[in-house]
Design a protein around this motif. Structure first.
Motif, short mmCIF file in Angstrom:
data_model
loop_
_atom_site.label_atom_id
_atom_site.label_comp_id
_atom_site.label_asym_id
_atom_site.label_seq_id
_atom_site.Cartn_x
_atom_site.Cartn_y
_atom_site.Cartn_z
N LYS A 10 33.85 30.20 42.21
CA LYS A 10 34.50 31.45 42.62
C LYS A 10 35.03 32.21 41.40
CE LYS A 10 35.97 30.03 47.21
NZ LYS A 10 37.12 29.74 48.08
N ARG A 11 35.59 31.47 40.45
CA ARG A 11 36.11 32.10 39.24
C ARG A 11 34.99 32.74 38.44
NH1 ARG A 11 36.11 30.39 34.33
NH2 ARG A 11 35.65 28.23 34.91
N GLN A 12 33.86 32.05 38.32
CA GLN A 12 32.72 32.59 37.58
C GLN A 12 32.18 33.84 38.27
OE1 GLN A 12 29.92 29.42 37.20
NE2 GLN A 12 31.14 28.30 35.71
N THR A 13 32.11 33.81 39.60
CA THR A 13 31.63 34.97 40.34
C THR A 13 32.57 36.15 40.15
OG1 THR A 13 30.65 33.50 41.99
CG2 THR A 13 30.97 35.79 42.62
N ARG A 14 33.86 35.90 40.20
CA ARG A 14 34.85 36.96 40.00
C ARG A 14 34.76 37.54 38.59
NH1 ARG A 14 39.47 34.18 40.34
NH2 ARG A 14 38.97 33.73 42.51
N GLN A 15 34.57 36.68 37.60
CA GLN A 15 34.41 37.14 36.22
C GLN A 15 33.20 38.05 36.08
OE1 GLN A 15 34.18 33.67 33.73
NE2 GLN A 15 35.95 34.33 32.53
N ALA A 16 32.09 37.65 36.65
CA ALA A 16 30.87 38.46 36.57
C ALA A 16 31.07 39.81 37.25
CB ALA A 16 29.69 37.71 37.18
N VAL A 22 33.90 46.82 35.14
CA VAL A 22 34.49 47.39 33.92
C VAL A 22 33.41 47.94 33.00
CG1 VAL A 22 35.79 46.82 31.83
CG2 VAL A 22 36.57 45.98 34.05
N GLY A 23 32.28 47.25 32.93
CA GLY A 23 31.18 47.73 32.09
C GLY A 23 30.66 49.08 32.56
N LEU A 55 25.31 43.40 31.59
CA LEU A 55 24.58 43.15 32.83
C LEU A 55 23.72 41.89 32.73
CD1 LEU A 55 23.48 46.74 33.91
CD2 LEU A 55 25.19 45.28 34.98
N VAL A 56 23.10 41.67 31.59
CA VAL A 56 22.29 40.45 31.42
C VAL A 56 23.19 39.22 31.49
CG1 VAL A 56 20.93 39.14 29.73
CG2 VAL A 56 20.42 41.55 30.18
N TRP A 57 24.36 39.27 30.86
CA TRP A 57 25.29 38.15 30.92
C TRP A 57 25.73 37.90 32.35
CZ3 TRP A 57 30.31 37.73 32.63
CH2 TRP A 57 30.94 36.51 32.34
N ALA A 58 26.09 38.96 33.07
CA ALA A 58 26.52 38.81 34.46
C ALA A 58 25.40 38.25 35.33
CB ALA A 58 27.02 40.15 35.01
N LEU A 59 24.18 38.70 35.11
CA LEU A 59 23.04 38.19 35.86
C LEU A 59 22.86 36.71 35.59
CD1 LEU A 59 20.59 38.77 37.70
CD2 LEU A 59 19.30 39.24 35.62
N PHE A 60 22.96 36.30 34.34
CA PHE A 60 22.82 34.90 33.98
C PHE A 60 23.89 34.05 34.68
CE2 PHE A 60 23.96 31.39 31.10
CZ PHE A 60 22.76 30.71 31.08
N VAL A 61 25.13 34.52 34.68
CA VAL A 61 26.22 33.78 35.32
C VAL A 61 26.00 33.70 36.83
CG1 VAL A 61 28.69 33.86 35.87
CG2 VAL A 61 27.92 34.27 33.54
N LEU A 62 25.62 34.82 37.45
CA LEU A 62 25.44 34.82 38.90
C LEU A 62 24.24 33.98 39.34
CD1 LEU A 62 26.32 38.53 39.69
CD2 LEU A 62 27.68 36.49 40.16
N VAL A 63 23.19 33.94 38.55
CA VAL A 63 22.05 33.08 38.88
C VAL A 63 22.47 31.61 38.78
CG1 VAL A 63 19.80 32.29 38.05
CG2 VAL A 63 20.24 34.72 38.35
N ASN A 64 23.25 31.26 37.78
CA ASN A 64 23.74 29.89 37.67
C ASN A 64 24.64 29.51 38.84
OD1 ASN A 64 22.37 29.16 35.37
ND2 ASN A 64 24.00 29.83 34.00
#
Length: 74
Positions: A10-16, A22-23, A55-64
């Motif tokens: 949940k924390r990782q999803t919220r961070q993404a 913000v981006g 966006l690439v970082w967020a995509l990577f986190v959300l896929v994980n």
């Protein structure tokens, strides 16, 4: 243990989500200010690349996160 894992996901999803929001707001604000003040185009490209990196970082986190939830069977 499963409770800690859910909290972490949940924390990782919220961070993404925060990075995406913000981006985009920062990118749109920079584009607006840049257009009004006549900032050189190379800085606009820099803002574009920074947004793409976010966006690439967020995509990577959300896929994980998605893969972790899928492997748990949730």
């Amino acid at each position: 243990m499963k409770e800690e894992r859910n909290t972490s996901l949940k924390r990782q999803t919220r961070q993404a989500a925060i990075v995406i929001i913000v981006g985009f707001l920062g990118w749109m604000g920079f584009q607006l200010v840049g257009g009004l003040t006549g900032i050189p185009v190379r800085f606009a490209f820099l803002a574009d690349f920074a947004m793409l990196a976010a966006l690439v970082w967020a995509l990577f986190v959300l896929v994980n996160v998605w893969r972790a939830r899928r492997s748990e069977g949730d």
